[in-house]
Design an enzyme around this catalytic site. Structure first.
Site, PDB file in Angstrom:
ATOM      1  N   GLU A   1       0.368   5.930  -0.728  1.00 54.79           N
ATOM      2  CA  GLU A   1      -0.549   7.054  -0.432  1.00 54.79           C
ATOM      3  C   GLU A   1      -1.815   7.009  -1.285  1.00 54.79           C
ATOM      4  O   GLU A   1      -2.845   7.549  -0.884  1.00 54.79           O
ATOM      5  CB  GLU A   1       0.157   8.408  -0.626  1.00 54.79           C
ATOM      6  CG  GLU A   1       1.191   8.724   0.440  1.00 54.79           C
ATOM      7  CD  GLU A   1       2.577   8.239   0.063  1.00 54.79           C
ATOM      8  OE1 GLU A   1       2.711   7.249  -0.719  1.00 54.79           O
ATOM      9  OE2 GLU A   1       3.547   8.819   0.557  1.00 54.79           O
TER      10      GLU A   1
ATOM     11  N   LEU B   1       0.808  -1.215   0.000  1.00 53.43           N
ATOM     12  CA  LEU B   1       0.000   0.000   0.000  1.00 53.43           C
ATOM     13  C   LEU B   1       0.845   1.270   0.000  1.00 53.43           C
ATOM     14  O   LEU B   1       1.899   1.323   0.640  1.00 53.43           O
ATOM     15  CB  LEU B   1      -0.925  -0.005   1.227  1.00 53.43           C
ATOM     16  CG  LEU B   1      -1.811  -1.253   1.355  1.00 53.43           C
ATOM     17  CD1 LEU B   1      -2.690  -1.141   2.599  1.00 53.43           C
ATOM     18  CD2 LEU B   1      -2.670  -1.476   0.117  1.00 53.43           C
TER      19      LEU B   1
ATOM     20  N   GLN C   1      -5.940 -12.438 -12.267  1.00 52.60           N
ATOM     21  CA  GLN C   1      -5.890 -11.289 -13.188  1.00 52.60           C
ATOM     22  C   GLN C   1      -4.526 -11.104 -13.845  1.00 52.60           C
ATOM     23  O   GLN C   1      -4.306 -10.121 -14.539  1.00 52.60           O
ATOM     24  CB  GLN C   1      -6.364 -10.019 -12.482  1.00 52.60           C
ATOM     25  CG  GLN C   1      -5.471  -9.516 -11.363  1.00 52.60           C
ATOM     26  CD  GLN C   1      -6.147  -8.414 -10.563  1.00 52.60           C
ATOM     27  OE1 GLN C   1      -7.083  -8.662  -9.800  1.00 52.60           O
ATOM     28  NE2 GLN C   1      -5.695  -7.186 -10.709  1.00 52.60           N
TER      29      GLN C   1
ATOM     30  N   HIS D   1      -3.520   4.260  -2.068  1.00 54.72           N
ATOM     31  CA  HIS D   1      -4.444   3.410  -1.305  1.00 54.72           C
ATOM     32  C   HIS D   1      -4.914   4.126  -0.046  1.00 54.72           C
ATOM     33  O   HIS D   1      -6.083   4.031   0.346  1.00 54.72           O
ATOM     34  CB  HIS D   1      -3.754   2.105  -0.890  1.00 54.72           C
ATOM     35  CG  HIS D   1      -3.251   1.273  -2.026  1.00 54.72           C
ATOM     36  ND1 HIS D   1      -1.914   1.125  -2.326  1.00 54.72           N
ATOM     37  CD2 HIS D   1      -3.920   0.541  -2.943  1.00 54.72           C
ATOM     38  CE1 HIS D   1      -1.779   0.345  -3.369  1.00 54.72           C
ATOM     39  NE2 HIS D   1      -2.973  -0.033  -3.773  1.00 54.72           N
TER      40      HIS D   1
ATOM     41  N   SER E   1       2.133   4.147  -7.761  1.00 54.96           N
ATOM     42  CA  SER E   1       1.812   2.781  -8.166  1.00 54.96           C
ATOM     43  C   SER E   1       2.752   1.824  -7.450  1.00 54.96           C
ATOM     44  O   SER E   1       3.939   2.146  -7.265  1.00 54.96           O
ATOM     45  CB  SER E   1       2.015   2.637  -9.679  1.00 54.96           C
ATOM     46  OG  SER E   1       2.077   1.277 -10.041  1.00 54.96           O
TER      47      SER E   1
HETATM   48  O1  PAF Z   1      -6.734  -2.418  -8.476  1.00 52.61           O
HETATM   49  C1  PAF Z   1      -6.314  -3.450  -7.894  1.00 52.61           C
HETATM   50  O2  PAF Z   1      -5.429  -3.394  -7.040  1.00 52.61           O
HETATM   51  C2  PAF Z   1      -6.913  -4.797  -8.250  1.00 52.61           C
HETATM   52  O3  PAF Z   1      -7.182  -4.898  -9.610  1.00 52.61           O
HETATM   53  C3  PAF Z   1      -8.164  -5.151  -7.421  1.00 52.61           C
HETATM   54  C4  PAF Z   1      -9.312  -4.200  -7.714  1.00 52.61           C
HETATM   55  C5  PAF Z   1      -7.829  -5.110  -5.951  1.00 52.61           C
HETATM   56  C6  PAF Z   1      -8.634  -6.562  -7.761  1.00 52.61           C
HETATM   57  O4  PAF Z   1      -7.653  -7.510  -7.492  1.00 52.61           O
END
Ligand code: PAF
Length: 284
Positions: A35, A33, A61, A37, A185
């Protein structure tokens, strides 16, 4: 602040909160995480009585060629950040807790996922929609918070919630940037010093495009050509795409005659970074 590893623990906690009449916000994350988040957790803390942060690197994903194994992880640091920003519970499951043996149900979407990042990451949004649906079912939040940096993801999730009549509100929060403009990021940690400097072409191109829109330019090619020329002037940058799309359908447009999203993905060395702006967010 608790860390739950199982779905059952989360359900029991949320049930207890609901019995007290409390509202619940969810901030879905893949951890590590920063800033960006933190701003989502702040927003949830402001709007809801309790905040759940999911911290799960979702294997579904990532395609086999992507960075699932090397994706940065640091749950101790994440726990400190969540606590400092008023989060109440972290859901940090193992992959087997989310995807039991024989798992075979998916949430898939057409149209919106067939442009922008969906072209170079064909299975990505199926994984996102599936895990986010599961998180919504597990936590059953009143509201869920997503960053505008992942603009296509935000549009896809809003669309999914609408299509599938999911009973919650989706809140999109502004991009958080470093002092020099780079969008925050977790993947910025992959950049070496030279790449970190080169990565500024993304935010510079975003600011360039925003200025052109502010000055009244409506022709998308004119805007995109200048942005692309700026990105191409950086030797370490390799463009995946820079496009202007309708905000809701994610389909390309040629004239700015409706709310639009200008989005880009650019490789800096081996690291793929994204950035964007929404025309509606530009103050006139
Ligand atoms: O944006 C993200 O970090 C991811 O795509 C999410 C929404 C937590 C799903 O895994």
């Amino acid at each position: 602040m608790k860390i739950a590893k199982t779905i059952e623990e989360v359900r029991l906690q949320v049930k207890e909160w609901r019995a007290q009449g409390l509202t619940v916000g969810l901030v879905p994350t893949m951890g590590y995480l920063h800033e960006g988040h933190a701003s989502l957790i702040d927003a949830s803390h402001r709007d809801n009585d309790r905040t759940v942060v999911s911290d799960f690197v979702n294997p579904m994903q990532f395609s086999p060629s992507e960075d699932l194994e090397s994706y940065p992880r640091d749950i101790e640091h994440d726990a400190q950040l969540v606590e400092a920003h008023g989060g109440d519970l972290i859901f940090h499951p193992e992959p087997e807790e989310m995807y039991h043996k024989g798992f075979s149900s998916f949430v898939d979407m057409t149209v919106l996922t067939e442009e922008l990042c969906g072209l170079s990451r064909p299975i990505h949004f199926r994984g996102v929609c599936t895990v986010v649906s599961k998180l919504f079912n597990i936590v059953q939040p009143d509201r869920a918070y997503f960053g505008k940096k992942d603009a296509q993801q935000l549009a896809v999730i809003r669309h999914m919630v609408d299509d599938l009549n999911m009973n919650l509100e989706i809140i999109g929060c502004p991009i958080v940037r470093e002092a020099d403009g780079l969008a925050k990021s977790s993947r910025n940690t992959y950049l070496n010093d030279a790449e970190r400097k080169a990565a500024l072409v993304l935010s510079q191109a975003v600011f360039l495009g925003m200025d052109m829109v502010r000055q009244g330019e409506k022709n998308c090619d004119v805007i995109l050509n200048q942005m692309k020329a700026h990105i191409q002037s950086e030797p370490l940058a390799k463009m995946d795409y820079v496009k202007i799309v309708d905000c809701e359908t994610m389909q390309q447009i040629s004239v700015l005659d409706r709310p639009a999203l200008c989005a880009m993905a650019v490789y800096i060395g081996k690291t793929r970074l994204i950035d964007n702006f929404f025309t509606e967010d530009i103050e006139k």
